[in-house]
Motif scaffolding. Structure first.
Motif, PDB file in Angstrom:
ATOM      1  N   MET A   1       0.996  -1.156   0.010  1.00  0.00           N
ATOM      2  CA  MET A   1       0.061   0.059  -0.042  1.00  0.00           C
ATOM      3  C   MET A   1       0.945   1.277   0.102  1.00  0.00           C
ATOM      4  N   ASP A   2       0.366   2.183  -0.903  1.00  0.00           N
ATOM      5  CA  ASP A   2       1.476   3.451  -0.891  1.00  0.00           C
ATOM      6  C   ASP A   2       1.328   4.526   0.083  1.00  0.00           C
ATOM      7  N   ALA A   3       1.700   4.928   0.597  1.00  0.00           N
ATOM      8  CA  ALA A   3       2.168   5.927   1.589  1.00  0.00           C
ATOM      9  C   ALA A   3       1.598   7.136   0.761  1.00  0.00           C
ATOM     10  N   MET A   4       0.507   8.073   1.840  1.00  0.00           N
ATOM     11  CA  MET A   4       0.470   9.626   0.496  1.00  0.00           C
ATOM     12  C   MET A   4       1.338  10.380   0.869  1.00  0.00           C
ATOM     13  N   PRO A   5       1.993  10.930   0.378  1.00  0.00           N
ATOM     14  CA  PRO A   5       2.774  11.844   0.551  1.00  0.00           C
ATOM     15  C   PRO A   5       2.472  13.091   1.200  1.00  0.00           C
ATOM     16  N   ARG A   6       3.281  13.478   2.105  1.00  0.00           N
ATOM     17  CA  ARG A   6       3.149  14.729   2.473  1.00  0.00           C
ATOM     18  C   ARG A   6       2.791  16.093   1.788  1.00  0.00           C
ATOM     19  N   GLN A   7       2.833  16.648   2.607  1.00  0.00           N
ATOM     20  CA  GLN A   7       2.106  18.050   1.744  1.00  0.00           C
ATOM     21  C   GLN A   7       2.973  19.206   2.499  1.00  0.00           C
ATOM     22  N   THR A   8       3.874  19.998   1.994  1.00  0.00           N
ATOM     23  CA  THR A   8       4.563  20.841   2.409  1.00  0.00           C
ATOM     24  C   THR A   8       3.446  21.894   3.381  1.00  0.00           C
ATOM     25  N   SER A   9       3.384  22.768   4.567  1.00  0.00           N
ATOM     26  CA  SER A   9       3.188  23.871   5.078  1.00  0.00           C
ATOM     27  C   SER A   9       2.895  24.765   4.601  1.00  0.00           C
ATOM     28  N   VAL A  10       1.907  25.597   4.400  1.00  0.00           N
ATOM     29  CA  VAL A  10       1.232  26.688   3.624  1.00  0.00           C
ATOM     30  C   VAL A  10       2.321  27.947   4.388  1.00  0.00           C
ATOM     31  N   LEU A  11       1.635  27.463   5.897  1.00  0.00           N
ATOM     32  CA  LEU A  11       2.141  28.422   6.720  1.00  0.00           C
ATOM     33  C   LEU A  11       3.869  28.397   6.901  1.00  0.00           C
ATOM     34  N   ALA A  12       4.411  27.225   6.302  1.00  0.00           N
ATOM     35  CA  ALA A  12       6.157  27.422   7.031  1.00  0.00           C
ATOM     36  C   ALA A  12       6.467  27.998   5.820  1.00  0.00           C
ATOM     37  N   VAL A  13       6.186  28.070   4.485  1.00  0.00           N
ATOM     38  CA  VAL A  13       6.241  28.391   3.460  1.00  0.00           C
ATOM     39  C   VAL A  13       6.279  30.266   3.368  1.00  0.00           C
ATOM     40  N   LEU A  14       5.546  30.953   4.265  1.00  0.00           N
ATOM     41  CA  LEU A  14       5.573  31.825   4.159  1.00  0.00           C
ATOM     42  C   LEU A  14       6.063  32.813   5.719  1.00  0.00           C
ATOM     43  N   SER A  15       6.297  31.763   6.190  1.00  0.00           N
ATOM     44  CA  SER A  15       6.919  31.900   7.388  1.00  0.00           C
ATOM     45  C   SER A  15       8.803  32.342   6.835  1.00  0.00           C
ATOM     46  N   LEU A  16       8.641  30.933   5.491  1.00  0.00           N
ATOM     47  CA  LEU A  16      10.355  31.672   5.524  1.00  0.00           C
ATOM     48  C   LEU A  16      10.079  32.468   4.732  1.00  0.00           C
ATOM     49  N   VAL A  17       8.951  33.281   3.554  1.00  0.00           N
ATOM     50  CA  VAL A  17       9.281  34.132   2.389  1.00  0.00           C
ATOM     51  C   VAL A  17       9.282  35.548   3.550  1.00  0.00           C
ATOM     52  N   PHE A  18       8.453  35.494   4.418  1.00  0.00           N
ATOM     53  CA  PHE A  18       8.183  36.649   4.368  1.00  0.00           C
ATOM     54  C   PHE A  18       9.348  36.900   6.183  1.00  0.00           C
ATOM     55  N   GLY A  19      10.143  35.912   6.868  1.00  0.00           N
ATOM     56  CA  GLY A  19      11.617  36.228   6.858  1.00  0.00           C
ATOM     57  C   GLY A  19      12.682  37.230   6.185  1.00  0.00           C
ATOM     58  N   ILE A  20      12.839  36.223   5.313  1.00  0.00           N
ATOM     59  CA  ILE A  20      13.718  36.796   3.893  1.00  0.00           C
ATOM     60  C   ILE A  20      13.041  38.231   3.703  1.00  0.00           C
ATOM     61  N   LEU A  21      11.871  38.587   3.870  1.00  0.00           N
ATOM     62  CA  LEU A  21      11.276  40.333   3.222  1.00  0.00           C
ATOM     63  C   LEU A  21      11.549  40.766   4.365  1.00  0.00           C
ATOM     64  N   GLY A  22      11.580  40.350   5.980  1.00  0.00           N
ATOM     65  CA  GLY A  22      11.447  41.582   6.831  1.00  0.00           C
ATOM     66  C   GLY A  22      13.289  41.753   6.784  1.00  0.00           C
ATOM     67  N   TRP A  23      14.662  41.099   5.798  1.00  0.00           N
ATOM     68  CA  TRP A  23      15.679  41.715   6.006  1.00  0.00           C
ATOM     69  C   TRP A  23      15.711  42.210   4.108  1.00  0.00           C
ATOM     70  N   THR A  24      14.763  42.294   3.995  1.00  0.00           N
ATOM     71  CA  THR A  24      15.087  42.761   2.537  1.00  0.00           C
ATOM     72  C   THR A  24      13.697  44.688   1.859  1.00  0.00           C
ATOM     73  N   LEU A  25      12.948  44.071   2.525  1.00  0.00           N
ATOM     74  CA  LEU A  25      11.781  44.517   1.875  1.00  0.00           C
ATOM     75  C   LEU A  25      10.473  45.155   3.050  1.00  0.00           C
TER      76      LEU A  25
END
Length: 93
Positions: A1-25
C-alpha cells in the motif's frame, strides 16, 4: 500500500518568505509575520506529522524573524544612546 505523500505547510513557506522579506523589503513587519506564522506552522506540523512537512522551513523563518526583531531592538537602543548622549552633551555646552 502506497503511503500518501506529505504536503508542505503553507504557513511554513510563508514564514520563510516573510523572514526573507523582513531582511529586505519589509523590515519589522516581515520579521513579526515570520515569527507568528513560523510558530503556527510548527504547531500545525506537530499536530499532523503524517500529512504535513516543512518544519525546517518554519524554523528558518523563525530564525530570520527573531534575528530581525533583535537587530531592530539593538539598533533602536543604540540610536537612543547615541542621540540621547549627544543631546546630553549639547545641554552641557
Amino acid at each position: 500500500m502506497d503511503a500518501m505523500p506529505r504536503q508542505t505547510s503553507v504557513l511554513a513557506v510563508l514564514s520563510l518568505v516573510f523572514g526573507i522579506l523582513g531582511w529586505t523589503l519589509l523590515p519589522g513587519l516581515g520579521a513579526i509575520v515570520a515569527v507568528v506564522t513560523g510558530h503556527i506552522a510548527r504547531a500545525e506540523i506537530r499536530r499532523t506529522p503524517q500529512t504535513l512537512e516543512g518544519d525546517g522551513l518554519a524554523i528558518a523563518g523563525l530564525v530570520l524573524g527573531w534575528l530581525g526583531i533583535v537587530l531592530g531592538i539593538v539598533l533602536v537602543a543604540l540610536m537612543l544612546l547615541v542621540f540621547g548622549g549627544l543631546a546630553w552633551l549639547s545641554a552641557w555646552a
